[in-house]
Design an enzyme around this catalytic site. Sequence first.
Site, PDB file in Angstrom:
ATOM      1  N   ASP A  71      89.498 -74.166  12.860  1.00 25.79           N
ATOM      2  CA  ASP A  71      89.574 -74.488  11.427  1.00 25.79           C
ATOM      3  C   ASP A  71      90.411 -73.452  10.683  1.00 25.79           C
ATOM      4  O   ASP A  71      90.684 -72.367  11.186  1.00 25.79           O
ATOM      5  CB  ASP A  71      88.165 -74.539  10.849  1.00 25.79           C
ATOM      6  CG  ASP A  71      88.063 -75.363   9.573  1.00 25.79           C
ATOM      7  OD1 ASP A  71      89.081 -75.940   9.138  1.00 25.79           O
ATOM      8  OD2 ASP A  71      86.955 -75.426   9.017  1.00 25.79           O
ATOM      9  N   ASP A  99      89.151 -81.822   3.005  1.00 19.96           N
ATOM     10  CA  ASP A  99      87.880 -82.446   3.334  1.00 19.96           C
ATOM     11  C   ASP A  99      87.679 -83.780   2.621  1.00 19.96           C
ATOM     12  O   ASP A  99      88.052 -83.942   1.451  1.00 19.96           O
ATOM     13  CB  ASP A  99      86.723 -81.519   2.962  1.00 19.96           C
ATOM     14  CG  ASP A  99      86.685 -80.278   3.838  1.00 19.96           C
ATOM     15  OD1 ASP A  99      87.439 -80.211   4.822  1.00 19.96           O
ATOM     16  OD2 ASP A  99      85.889 -79.370   3.527  1.00 19.96           O
TER      17      ASP A  99
END
Length: 577
Positions: free
Chosen positions: A203, A255
């Site tokens: 990430d 997101d």
Amino acid sequence: MKRLRTLLTGALGLALATAGFLMAPPQQEAAASDNGLSVRPAMGWSSWSFVRRWPTEAKMKAQADALVSSGLKDHGYVYINLDDFYQKCDSNGFVVDQYGRWAVDEAKFPSGIKALADYIHSKGLKFGFYVTPGIAKNAVTRNTPIEGTSYRAKDIADTSRQEKNYNCKNMYYIDYSKPGSQEFVNSWARQFASWGVDYLKIDGVGSHDIPDVRAWDKALRASGRPINYALSNNLAIADAPTWRQLANSWRTQGDVECYCGSGPNGSGFPLTTWDKVTSRFTSAANWQQYAGPGGWNDLDSLEIGNGDQVGLTADQRRSHMTLWAMAASPLLLGTDLTALTATDKAMLTNDRLIAVNQDGVAAKRIVNSSPKQVWSKREAGGDYIVALFNTGTSGNQTVSVNWSQVGFSGAAAVTDLWSGQSGGTVNGSYSVTLRPGETRLIRATPQSGTTVRYEAENASYIAGSTVDTDHGGFSGTGFVNTPNAAGAYVEWTVESATARDAALTIRYANGTTAGRPMDVSVNGTVVSAGRAFNGTGAWTTWADSSLTVPLKAGANTVRVTATTANGAPNLDCIDRG
């Protein structure tokens, strides 16, 4: 005007080009990771959306149990992925082990990660894990050794720069020019492999982290365990070929979660919004060409499972899943699997929808007239999958598409893939009136006598070619502009249900006064040598060259190859009768 390009310099270069050694792969088949993993998009569940910052061993086991007991596992959902916040932090960032790697929070995972992975594996599932680039400040402060080497953390850390991290922060860049840097990542990957990790999400990745992405790719390959490699998030499309070469999936946006729930840090329901979902339509269209077996455009978590409380109506949730299926995105659920609603379970276990996701083809957007959108893709068997959307929030919309826009002409047998009901035989075009947020997903099977179109931009072509849009009148999303050289070519895979002689029409434009002859070959045999493709008067004037060619049953290779230094004309498509 068709741009002049240098294909290769010298006689050797021309010989190689003519021999066909410089083929650019089809755009949707851009050079993929060859680690043998994720031949189809991953399916499963990830902890971030619902569990968020509070994962525990008990919660992870409960979700794994629910994945099995709900029947989702039987439909292909097999990953249970532990995301961020499993680690232990102190005032200087991540607590580390004796080799500088993150320490797991024993209060959250008293049995350890290997025991959790073993439990998940015992259910017939696969276990996913999480990391971010860099090396922890505590490792550098302690100057921990790098396992199996004489190097230490200070030897490889660039303490002038801090990596992005969403939890304990305090992560330094790794200087990959320093000895010991690759060995540090290797040691981490070996640890994950020894724990039984099957999927790794790295990430906080940006283009500046390409050295880390390469290092982790190398480390995972050397780990002794096959590990599906995922990159996150909001990666740069300019580096898409690199992501595809190195990884099995990559997040194309930020997101999908709205962080608008009533709990701490916006946790809890709702998990997302319709705006978050619809923002994916454009990114899915822009990234489409990079998806294919071994590497997938990841649109983020699928927020279906807990009914309207996730923040989407039932119509919007079906559209959400339809887009993810059409885009061939990984289907990683973000909802609470222990509280599935009957409506959502029916969506998630619809094998017709799952098959659309798992066919290994990412759809193109062929109509974009907000709020009306149409997407289509052609499956290996010759059927077309077409999705029609009303992305608006008010007012019904009639959404229509011509079969010629989809890629064929004539009639097709239509099946509604959400309901499974037959729509009969439909000639010429298809139309449906949709509620706000509603979708219609159909399978269209061309009937005998129809013409099937194969776009040049979806074909293979010699290196140095581009897909251009600067001369109007083309079909599809562009045309192929090859280098001006003998040996320049475009090659299609053309399907036929039977062995037969078939009509083939090549659509082209030649804005010069000089001819651009090409050889036409089928399955390696030239069937029309030096075929004329004379000037059409302008680059925006498209002409057809038709011939009859022998096809075998199944897949056929049709190639057109320039025979003079003028190269090929601009090539739009071929139509197979």
